[in-house]
Design a protein around this motif. Structure first.
Motif, mmCIF file in Angstrom:
data_model
loop_
_atom_site.group_PDB
_atom_site.id
_atom_site.type_symbol
_atom_site.label_atom_id
_atom_site.label_comp_id
_atom_site.label_asym_id
_atom_site.label_seq_id
_atom_site.Cartn_x
_atom_site.Cartn_y
_atom_site.Cartn_z
ATOM 1 N N LYS A 140 0.823 -1.206 0.000
ATOM 2 C CA LYS A 140 0.000 0.000 0.000
ATOM 3 C C LYS A 140 0.859 1.260 0.000
ATOM 4 N N LEU A 141 1.968 1.217 0.702
ATOM 5 C CA LEU A 141 2.871 2.370 0.703
ATOM 6 C C LEU A 141 3.428 2.636 -0.690
ATOM 7 N N GLU A 142 3.746 1.569 -1.404
ATOM 8 C CA GLU A 142 4.256 1.739 -2.767
ATOM 9 C C GLU A 142 3.184 2.335 -3.672
ATOM 10 N N ARG A 143 1.959 1.893 -3.493
ATOM 11 C CA ARG A 143 0.855 2.457 -4.276
ATOM 12 C C ARG A 143 0.623 3.921 -3.908
ATOM 13 N N ALA A 144 0.780 4.245 -2.627
ATOM 14 C CA ALA A 144 0.647 5.643 -2.205
ATOM 15 C C ALA A 144 1.755 6.499 -2.801
ATOM 16 N N HIS A 145 2.953 5.924 -2.909
ATOM 17 C CA HIS A 145 4.068 6.645 -3.531
ATOM 18 C C HIS A 145 3.730 7.020 -4.971
ATOM 19 N N LYS A 146 3.082 6.121 -5.687
ATOM 20 C CA LYS A 146 2.706 6.397 -7.080
ATOM 21 C C LYS A 146 1.658 7.502 -7.174
ATOM 22 N N LEU A 147 0.913 7.719 -6.078
ATOM 23 C CA LEU A 147 -0.088 8.782 -6.047
ATOM 24 C C LEU A 147 0.501 10.122 -5.593
ATOM 25 N N GLY A 148 1.778 10.109 -5.185
ATOM 26 C CA GLY A 148 2.410 11.368 -4.827
ATOM 27 C C GLY A 148 3.020 11.451 -3.446
ATOM 28 N N ALA A 149 2.943 10.371 -2.656
ATOM 29 C CA ALA A 149 3.558 10.403 -1.331
ATOM 30 C C ALA A 149 5.071 10.498 -1.468
ATOM 31 N N SER A 150 5.680 11.445 -0.784
ATOM 32 C CA SER A 150 7.130 11.628 -0.878
ATOM 33 C C SER A 150 7.870 10.833 0.185
ATOM 34 N N ASP A 151 7.205 10.546 1.301
ATOM 35 C CA ASP A 151 7.832 9.826 2.406
ATOM 36 C C ASP A 151 6.886 8.746 2.906
ATOM 37 N N LEU A 152 7.441 7.561 3.150
ATOM 38 C CA LEU A 152 6.632 6.394 3.494
ATOM 39 C C LEU A 152 7.116 5.795 4.809
ATOM 40 N N ILE A 153 6.177 5.469 5.704
ATOM 41 C CA ILE A 153 6.528 4.867 6.990
ATOM 42 C C ILE A 153 5.628 3.659 7.230
ATOM 43 N N ASN A 154 6.234 2.490 7.392
ATOM 44 C CA ASN A 154 5.485 1.296 7.781
ATOM 45 C C ASN A 154 5.440 1.279 9.312
ATOM 46 N N TYR A 155 4.245 1.514 9.880
ATOM 47 C CA TYR A 155 4.173 1.674 11.328
ATOM 48 C C TYR A 155 4.279 0.353 12.087
ATOM 49 N N ARG A 156 4.165 -0.771 11.382
ATOM 50 C CA ARG A 156 4.422 -2.057 12.057
ATOM 51 C C ARG A 156 5.927 -2.254 12.230
ATOM 52 N N ASP A 157 6.680 -1.880 11.213
ATOM 53 C CA ASP A 157 8.143 -1.960 11.310
ATOM 54 C C ASP A 157 8.716 -0.841 12.178
ATOM 55 N N THR A 158 7.993 0.284 12.215
ATOM 56 C CA THR A 158 8.462 1.460 12.960
ATOM 57 C C THR A 158 7.352 1.912 13.902
ATOM 58 N N PRO A 159 7.153 1.199 15.031
ATOM 59 C CA PRO A 159 6.047 1.557 15.928
ATOM 60 C C PRO A 159 6.161 2.961 16.507
ATOM 61 N N ASP A 160 7.392 3.445 16.704
ATOM 62 C CA ASP A 160 7.580 4.829 17.145
ATOM 63 C C ASP A 160 7.664 5.746 15.925
ATOM 64 N N TRP A 161 6.596 5.758 15.159
ATOM 65 C CA TRP A 161 6.622 6.465 13.878
ATOM 66 C C TRP A 161 6.709 7.980 14.041
ATOM 67 N N HIS A 162 6.364 8.468 15.219
ATOM 68 C CA HIS A 162 6.497 9.915 15.431
ATOM 69 C C HIS A 162 7.965 10.350 15.364
#
Length: 337
Positions: A194-216
């Motif tokens: 889903k992050l890759e699909r969001a990137h194609k829509l224009g997202a410049s930065d992607l965070i997988n919150y399962r891999d990075t629980p402290d996403w803040h």
């Protein structure tokens, strides 16, 4: 005509039939082409014990064609393509509590999961001509909510940074709108696909919150310690604290959803330190919808529809929405069967 209604006795949605209704003064009859789902609709199903929704027709978002007009109705003619607004009584200006009972598909009014609906003519907007009926059905709640958050309550500026939680309907509209406005977009998701699909829509930065629980912390690192100027808060109890820790000075949290629960006890002290804001967003007015449609037409933006269901598959659509695995909107193609 066929339609669906909440049945408290059977604890499920059931299909029913009725004679084709005629529009009264100031009303129009719309032949519904498509209707989309929102998380609110799943929440309504959880309230089968509430007598206020028994026999109510669900869903707020529909597109279709004007089929008949009542006396004095002059805004639309037979054959014009239209979409419903969320609050028929909120035309423009500030929101008032008296508008709430008019919301389609809630305790106060029937919704649009029907082959035909009778609505006040004021409760419709013209459909963007270049979009299909299925795409237009995605707009009324999710699209207007994102527009209201980013262009009305805290208008975007060129150097802003938008943090978008998830890849549901509101999230992807926010991504498309912010990207079209030239603003940096950070997207959170638990799915790399889903992050890759969001990137194609224009997202410049992607965070997988399962891999990075402290996403803040990742948000602060991405923004070089400045934080996000706009945060679309749709998570609720599991995300709010981190949203506050992701916020930039003078930033705004748009409080929209509660996908992870209602029990919020965030520490709000950072707001004063940051001179920041929290604004509540409850969809928007007809004026917001019309302004959004002009932007959509100018930018040639196409709503992201994850999956279509037939009218006979409506229960499957609700089940799929409850699983929260979709990317974009789920739409029931009413006219398609």
């Amino acid at each position: 005509m066929r339609y669906y209604k909440f049945s408290a006795a059977e604890r499920k949605l059931v299909m029913a039939e009725a004679e084709l209704p005629e529009p009264g003064p100031g009303q129009v009859r719309v032949r519904v082409a498509a209707a989309s789902l929102n998380y609110r609709d799943v929440f309504m199903i959880s309230r089968f014990g509430d007598v206020g929704i028994d026999n109510r027709i669900p869903l707020s978002d529909a597109s279709g064609t004007v089929d008949a007009v009542g006396d004095g109705a002059m805004r639309f003619q037979v054959g014009e393509r239209v979409a419903t607004i969320f609050f028929p009584d909120w035309i423009s200006g500030r929101f008032r509590s008296s508008y709430a009972p008019s919301a389609f598909g809630g305790e106060g009014a029937d919704g649009v999961l029907s082959e035909y609906v009778i609505v006040p003519e004021r409760a419709l907007v013209a459909s963007p001509a270049f979009l299909s009926d299925v795409e237009v059905a995605a707009l009324p709640c999710a699209g207007v909510t994102a527009w209201h958050a980013l262009f009305v309550r805290a208008p975007l500026e060129p150097d802003d940074r938008v943090l978008i939680q998830g890849t549901g309907g509101v999230a992807l509209f926010a991504l498309q709108f912010a990207h079209a406005a030239g603003v940096r977009c950070i997207v959170l998701s638990s799915s790399d696909d889903k992050l890759e699909r969001a990137h194609k829509l224009g997202a410049s930065d992607l965070i997988n919150y399962r891999d990075t629980p402290d996403w803040h912390l990742a948000v602060q690192e991405i923004t070089k310690g400045e934080g996000a100027t706009h945060i679309l808060e749709v998570g609720g109890q599991d995300t709010y604290e981190r949203s506050l820790q992701s916020l930039a000075p003078n930033g705004t949290i748009a409080q929209i959803g509660v996908l992870t629960g209602f029990h919020l006890r965030p520490n709000l002290l950072p707001l004063s330190r940051l001179n920041a804001n929290i604004v509540g967003i409850q969809t928007g007015s007809r004026q917001h919808f019309e302004d959004m449609n002009r932007f959509i037409e100018e930018q040639r933006l196409t709503p992201v529809v994850d999956r279509e269901f037939t009218f006979d598959e409506a229960l499957q659509a609700f089940a799929h929405m409850a699983e929260q695995r979709h990317f974009g909107k789920l739409v029931i193609n009413v006219a398609g069967g």
